[in-house]
Scaffold this active site. Structure first.
Site, PDB file in Angstrom:
ATOM      1  N   CYS A   2       0.833  -1.206   0.000  1.00  0.00           N
ATOM      2  CA  CYS A   2       0.000   0.000   0.000  1.00  0.00           C
ATOM      3  C   CYS A   2       0.864   1.251   0.000  1.00  0.00           C
ATOM      4  O   CYS A   2       1.928   1.287   0.596  1.00  0.00           O
ATOM      5  CB  CYS A   2      -0.960   0.075   1.185  1.00  0.00           C
ATOM      6  SG  CYS A   2      -2.029  -1.339   1.354  1.00  0.00           S
ATOM      7  N   ARG A  30       3.159   0.176  -5.225  1.00  0.00           N
ATOM      8  CA  ARG A  30       3.050  -0.504  -3.935  1.00  0.00           C
ATOM      9  C   ARG A  30       1.756  -1.298  -3.829  1.00  0.00           C
ATOM     10  O   ARG A  30       1.594  -2.124  -2.927  1.00  0.00           O
ATOM     11  CB  ARG A  30       3.119   0.517  -2.802  1.00  0.00           C
ATOM     12  CG  ARG A  30       4.423   1.289  -2.755  1.00  0.00           C
ATOM     13  CD  ARG A  30       4.429   2.262  -1.617  1.00  0.00           C
ATOM     14  NE  ARG A  30       4.553   1.578  -0.345  1.00  0.00           N
ATOM     15  CZ  ARG A  30       5.702   1.350   0.281  1.00  0.00           C
ATOM     16  NH1 ARG A  30       6.823   1.763  -0.244  1.00  0.00           N
ATOM     17  NH2 ARG A  30       5.725   0.710   1.423  1.00  0.00           N
ATOM     18  N   TRP A  77      -3.025  -2.529  -1.649  1.00  0.00           N
ATOM     19  CA  TRP A  77      -2.768  -3.936  -1.976  1.00  0.00           C
ATOM     20  C   TRP A  77      -3.498  -4.729  -0.901  1.00  0.00           C
ATOM     21  O   TRP A  77      -3.145  -4.671   0.278  1.00  0.00           O
ATOM     22  CB  TRP A  77      -1.271  -4.229  -1.950  1.00  0.00           C
ATOM     23  CG  TRP A  77      -0.923  -5.602  -2.424  1.00  0.00           C
ATOM     24  CD1 TRP A  77      -0.739  -6.008  -3.705  1.00  0.00           C
ATOM     25  CD2 TRP A  77      -0.691  -6.765  -1.614  1.00  0.00           C
ATOM     26  NE1 TRP A  77      -0.422  -7.340  -3.750  1.00  0.00           N
ATOM     27  CE2 TRP A  77      -0.390  -7.830  -2.488  1.00  0.00           C
ATOM     28  CE3 TRP A  77      -0.723  -7.010  -0.245  1.00  0.00           C
ATOM     29  CZ2 TRP A  77      -0.114  -9.121  -2.020  1.00  0.00           C
ATOM     30  CZ3 TRP A  77      -0.454  -8.288   0.211  1.00  0.00           C
ATOM     31  CH2 TRP A  77      -0.151  -9.323  -0.680  1.00  0.00           C
ATOM     32  N   ASN A 103      -1.373   1.358   6.225  1.00  0.00           N
ATOM     33  CA  ASN A 103      -0.595   0.336   5.518  1.00  0.00           C
ATOM     34  C   ASN A 103      -0.111  -0.649   6.560  1.00  0.00           C
ATOM     35  O   ASN A 103       0.408  -0.237   7.594  1.00  0.00           O
ATOM     36  CB  ASN A 103       0.604   0.997   4.813  1.00  0.00           C
ATOM     37  CG  ASN A 103       1.554  -0.021   4.219  1.00  0.00           C
ATOM     38  OD1 ASN A 103       1.140  -1.117   3.856  1.00  0.00           O
ATOM     39  ND2 ASN A 103       2.814   0.336   4.117  1.00  0.00           N
ATOM     40  N   GLY A 104      -0.273  -1.953   6.311  1.00  0.00           N
ATOM     41  CA  GLY A 104       0.205  -2.961   7.262  1.00  0.00           C
ATOM     42  C   GLY A 104      -0.899  -3.927   7.633  1.00  0.00           C
ATOM     43  O   GLY A 104      -1.938  -3.992   6.961  1.00  0.00           O
ATOM     44  N   GLU A 486      16.233 -17.176 -11.904  1.00  0.00           N
ATOM     45  CA  GLU A 486      15.727 -15.805 -12.054  1.00  0.00           C
ATOM     46  C   GLU A 486      14.957 -15.655 -13.376  1.00  0.00           C
ATOM     47  O   GLU A 486      13.907 -15.011 -13.426  1.00  0.00           O
ATOM     48  CB  GLU A 486      16.891 -14.806 -11.969  1.00  0.00           C
ATOM     49  CG  GLU A 486      16.574 -13.367 -12.315  1.00  0.00           C
ATOM     50  CD  GLU A 486      15.528 -12.707 -11.419  1.00  0.00           C
ATOM     51  OE1 GLU A 486      15.104 -13.315 -10.428  1.00  0.00           O
ATOM     52  OE2 GLU A 486      15.102 -11.584 -11.759  1.00  0.00           O
ATOM     53  N   LYS A 490      11.062 -14.465 -13.623  1.00  0.00           N
ATOM     54  CA  LYS A 490      10.596 -13.331 -14.429  1.00  0.00           C
ATOM     55  C   LYS A 490       9.428 -13.773 -15.320  1.00  0.00           C
ATOM     56  O   LYS A 490       8.452 -13.058 -15.465  1.00  0.00           O
ATOM     57  CB  LYS A 490      11.723 -12.771 -15.315  1.00  0.00           C
ATOM     58  CG  LYS A 490      12.750 -11.950 -14.613  1.00  0.00           C
ATOM     59  CD  LYS A 490      12.341 -10.547 -14.220  1.00  0.00           C
ATOM     60  CE  LYS A 490      11.854 -10.446 -12.800  1.00  0.00           C
ATOM     61  NZ  LYS A 490      12.729 -10.590 -11.711  1.00  0.00           N
ATOM     62  N   GLU A 493       6.167 -14.409 -13.171  1.00  0.00           N
ATOM     63  CA  GLU A 493       5.464 -13.265 -12.610  1.00  0.00           C
ATOM     64  C   GLU A 493       4.946 -12.315 -13.684  1.00  0.00           C
ATOM     65  O   GLU A 493       3.933 -11.655 -13.480  1.00  0.00           O
ATOM     66  CB  GLU A 493       6.300 -12.534 -11.555  1.00  0.00           C
ATOM     67  CG  GLU A 493       7.542 -11.864 -12.030  1.00  0.00           C
ATOM     68  CD  GLU A 493       8.298 -11.179 -10.882  1.00  0.00           C
ATOM     69  OE1 GLU A 493       7.710 -10.819  -9.866  1.00  0.00           O
ATOM     70  OE2 GLU A 493       9.525 -11.010 -11.044  1.00  0.00           O
ATOM     71  N   HIS A 509      18.497 -36.228 -12.912  1.00  0.00           N
ATOM     72  CA  HIS A 509      17.964 -36.735 -11.645  1.00  0.00           C
ATOM     73  C   HIS A 509      16.462 -36.514 -11.541  1.00  0.00           C
ATOM     74  O   HIS A 509      15.909 -36.619 -10.447  1.00  0.00           O
ATOM     75  CB  HIS A 509      18.702 -36.078 -10.467  1.00  0.00           C
ATOM     76  CG  HIS A 509      20.181 -36.324 -10.518  1.00  0.00           C
ATOM     77  ND1 HIS A 509      20.754 -37.516 -10.135  1.00  0.00           N
ATOM     78  CD2 HIS A 509      21.194 -35.551 -10.969  1.00  0.00           C
ATOM     79  CE1 HIS A 509      22.060 -37.454 -10.329  1.00  0.00           C
ATOM     80  NE2 HIS A 509      22.356 -36.270 -10.843  1.00  0.00           N
ATOM     81  N   LYS A 611       4.998  -4.328  -5.256  1.00  0.00           N
ATOM     82  CA  LYS A 611       6.431  -4.073  -5.348  1.00  0.00           C
ATOM     83  C   LYS A 611       7.136  -4.334  -4.024  1.00  0.00           C
ATOM     84  O   LYS A 611       8.158  -4.998  -3.982  1.00  0.00           O
ATOM     85  CB  LYS A 611       6.651  -2.624  -5.790  1.00  0.00           C
ATOM     86  CG  LYS A 611       8.118  -2.244  -5.971  1.00  0.00           C
ATOM     87  CD  LYS A 611       8.715  -2.986  -7.128  1.00  0.00           C
ATOM     88  CE  LYS A 611      10.174  -2.671  -7.347  1.00  0.00           C
ATOM     89  NZ  LYS A 611      10.804  -3.701  -8.188  1.00  0.00           N
TER      90      LYS A 611
HETATM   91  O1  M6R Z   1      12.400  -5.334  -2.204  1.00  0.00           O
HETATM   92  P1  M6R Z   1      13.035  -6.685  -2.144  1.00  0.00           P
HETATM   93  O2  M6R Z   1      14.282  -6.786  -2.981  1.00  0.00           O
HETATM   94  O3  M6R Z   1      13.299  -7.129  -0.720  1.00  0.00           O
HETATM   95  O4  M6R Z   1      11.966  -7.679  -2.744  1.00  0.00           O
HETATM   96  C1  M6R Z   1      12.189  -9.052  -2.719  1.00  0.00           C
HETATM   97  C2  M6R Z   1      11.202  -9.779  -3.609  1.00  0.00           C
HETATM   98  O5  M6R Z   1       9.889  -9.552  -3.159  1.00  0.00           O
HETATM   99  C3  M6R Z   1      11.306  -9.311  -5.070  1.00  0.00           C
HETATM  100  O6  M6R Z   1      12.593  -9.496  -5.572  1.00  0.00           O
HETATM  101  C4  M6R Z   1      10.308 -10.078  -5.934  1.00  0.00           C
HETATM  102  O7  M6R Z   1      10.672 -11.417  -6.025  1.00  0.00           O
HETATM  103  C5  M6R Z   1      10.211  -9.434  -7.315  1.00  0.00           C
HETATM  104  N1  M6R Z   1       8.831  -9.330  -7.714  1.00  0.00           N
HETATM  105  C6  M6R Z   1      10.938 -10.191  -8.354  1.00  0.00           C
HETATM  106  O8  M6R Z   1      10.837  -9.602  -9.612  1.00  0.00           O
END
Ligand code: M6R
Length: 616
Positions: A2, A30, A77, A103-104, A486, A490, A493, A509, A611
């Site tokens: 948020c 956010r 969020w 927020n929280g 990674e 990507k 997501e 394996h 984010k």
């Molecule tokens: O802000 P942070 O680097 O701590 O965030 C960690 C993960 O939440 C973040 O890298 C997340 O996996 C991303 N959406 C990846 O693209």
């Protein structure tokens, strides 16, 4: 998650809602389930809408707000309750005396809700935030003093919260408080601001104050006073924000993600800037950990989540090689809730772009309680993880707005490498000329990344040709292994495609059973100048092609074996093995972005994600 923005001024005008709307646009990363704004001056008004911020902006354009001296806004969020108009913030109390954004997560909400039920106060949303709003109104009704009421209420709350509230009785005053959730204050001229981070008000002022844990701030247009939850006055430390508002906009690219991928050469270069003295020795001024302690470190544990954790995986190969210190990678949420073996000789490296990831923050606190020193590698200045760690090494990637992390990842690897070389220098594992050699190699990476960006169209064509794929696999060995993971993250997501990253050696394996005719597989090929590694990966390609896989290979320019083995070859400039991840990840980021766009998806705001993951 948020995003929160608050504005208060001495004069009444339409500025507050404009400032807040601008701040919400920059904070929308956010959360973007719903958004709302409340203002007060001679009269009070509230508008909130489910859906993206644009829905709120359209509503405001159709029904303009009255002039006001204070305004609060929120982009959500969802945690408690689905995205809906009713669950959107701001919330207004039963007696219309309080407007509040939050927020929280309030963990003792059940008990607080029961108290409201006993007083026959009906709730109009499913949120924990509304519950807090009514309790604030009850406290305010006792004294008519909002500041005192905020002090009472925060001591009753468990969990994490940033709260910003006003009462229409006194529209020239805002009250805000924070615990385990971020809040910064911006200082203006005849007006002041609060926000979840400086992006909220960076177009208005560069002078900011970070609010510490368990603090309350009271703002008018001309005064800011801070105190602890215990009522002790706090002298806030001001600092100058070094981002400008332009850094948080798209810079001509259609999406933030594309802009941020193109920012990668600068992210690496800026993270390397000013790290050495005239003699070529690394100097990390921010490292407030006694060098004697760093010399004694017998284990490094990287704690992080998601992409940041994969940066840590890459760093393991380099730091173990350079420093001969064992490095473990722990997902922060797993580290926190088991019984990890750490001691005074363990160095915890917490990696986080936002510096607000709650899982990582909790792990940092847990590690410090066990006596370990924590060094944070963080991109966001003044963030909670940065403040709560023993030392911080900042990445200088600039604001990363797209939810999927790209430029922060290459900056994190760069910062980890600087740390590894610094430890090697301090502990005498490497001579100064060797360290300079590695720094030179790192210094050449921005130019090489820029060369890969020139192949964007070719990679995007490949992505478009796979737009109907339902599963894509990624294989890598050595430093290519975390890059495979990674690359898969990507794609998951951004394009919502099933994707898995495997260590190429693990193939036989089990995962090889997934290979069938036409299965797309990305293979990250090591440099042919490491034949031991390279030959094994070429063999892996042969094994999967023999079973019908369609192989897309990322390999160095001039790698003829890879060119022969692959169905589709994407080349990257030649580089030493440990530098490869800074290059090989780039085509995978471009691929995922382009494929998601080919599917018509919003690459900046993938579904269900936010984010900064500021809840556990
Ligand atoms: O802000 P942070 O680097 O701590 O965030 C960690 C993960 O939440 C973040 O890298 C997340 O996996 C991303 N959406 C990846 O693209």
């Amino acid at each position: 998650m948020c995003g929160i923005v608050g504005y208060v001024a001495t004069e009444t005008s339409l500025r507050g809602s404009e400032v807040v709307a601008g701040g919400l646009a920059r904070l929308e990363y956010r959360g973007y389930d719903s958004a709302g704004i409340a203002v007060a001056g001679d009269s009070f008004a509230l508008v909130k809408k489910a859906g993206p911020l644009q829905a709120l902006l359209d509503e405001l354009a159709a029904h303009p707000l009255p002039e006001h001296s204070c305004a609060i806004g929120h982009t959500r969020w969802a945690t408690h309750g689905a995205p809906s108009d009713a669950n959107a913030h701001p919330h207004v109390s039963f007696d219309s005396k309080i407007a509040l954004v939050h927020n929280g997560i309030i963990e003792n909400v059940a008990e607080l809700r029961e108290e409201l039920a006993a007083r026959h106060i009906a709730l109009s949303s499913e949120t924990d935030s509304e519950v807090v709003c009514h309790h604030l109104a009850l406290a305010y009704a006792k004294t008519g003093d909002l500041s005192a009421a905020m002090g009472d209420v925060v001591t009753r709350l468990e969990g994490s919260f940033t709260l910003v509230a006003f009462t229409p009785d006194d529209p020239q005053r805002l009250l805000a408080a924070r615990r385990n959730s971020p809040l910064v204050v911006g200082l203006g001229d005849g007006e002041n601001y609060v926000g979840s981070d400086v992006a909220a008000f960076v177009d208005q002022t560069r002078t900011a104050i970070e609010l510490g844990q368990d603090q309350i701030v009271e703002l008018t247009g001309t005064e800011v006073s801070i105190r602890t939850f215990d009522g002790e006055p706090v002298e806030g430390t001001t600092y100058e924000v070094d981002w400008d508002a332009d850094a948080a906009v798209k810079g001509g690219y259609p999406t933030f993600m594309e802009k941020e991928i193109h920012d990668e050469p600068a992210a690496v270069a800026d993270t390397l800037l000013a790290r050495t003295d005239d003699t070529g020795h690394l100097h990390l001024d921010e490292l407030r950990i006694d060098p004697a302690i760093l010399r004694q470190v017998d284990k490094i544990v990287v704690i992080a989540c998601g992409t940041a954790a994969y940066a840590g995986h890459v760093a393991k190969y380099a730091i173990e090689h350079w420093c001969r210190i064992p490095v473990e990678i722990e997902l922060a949420h797993e580290f926190r809730y088991r019984d990890p073996v750490v001691s005074e000789k363990t160095l915890i490296v917490a990696i986080s772009q936002s510096g607000e990831t709650m899982d990582t923050l909790m792990a940092v606190r847990h590690a410090r309680e066990q006596g370990a020193k924590v060094l944070a590698i963080v991109n966001t200045h003044g963030s909670t993880i940065a403040r709560e760690s023993d030392a911080v090494l900042y990445t200088h990637a600039g604001p990363e707005v797209a939810v999927a992390s790209t430029k922060a990842f290459v900056a994190q690897i760069t910062a980890c490498y600087i740390l590894g070389l610094y430890l090697a220098q301090l502990r005498g594992n490497k001579y100064i000329d060797e360290i300079s050699g590695y720094l030179d190699q790192l210094g050449r990476m921005p130019g090489k990344i820029a060369q890969i960006l020139e192949k964007e169209d070719e990679i995007a064509d490949l992505a478009r040709s796979l737009k109907d794929a339902t599963s894509v696999l990624f294989l890598g060995r050595h430093v290519g292994y975390p890059i495979a993971m990674e690359g898969a993250l990507k794609l998951k997501e951004l394009a919502y495609i099933h994707a898995e990253g495997f260590a190429a050696g693990e193939l036989k394996h089990g995962p090889i059973a997934l290979i069938e005719s036409g299965q797309p597989v990305f293979v990250i090929c090591p440099t042919p100048r490491r034949p031991l590694l390279h030959n094994k990966v070429i063999s892996n390609i042969e094994e999967i092609r023999a079973r019908g896989a369609s192989v897309m290979c990322i390999a160095e320019e001039g790698d003829e074996a890879a060119a022969r083995a692959a169905d589709h070859l994407i080349t990257v400039p030649q580089a030493p093995t440990l530098m490869h991840p800074l290059l090989t990840v780039v085509p995978l980021q471009i691929f995922a972005c382009a494929l998601a766009e080919a599917k018509g998806l919003n690459v900046d705001k993938p579904r269900n994600l936010a984010k900064a993951v500021t809840v556990e």
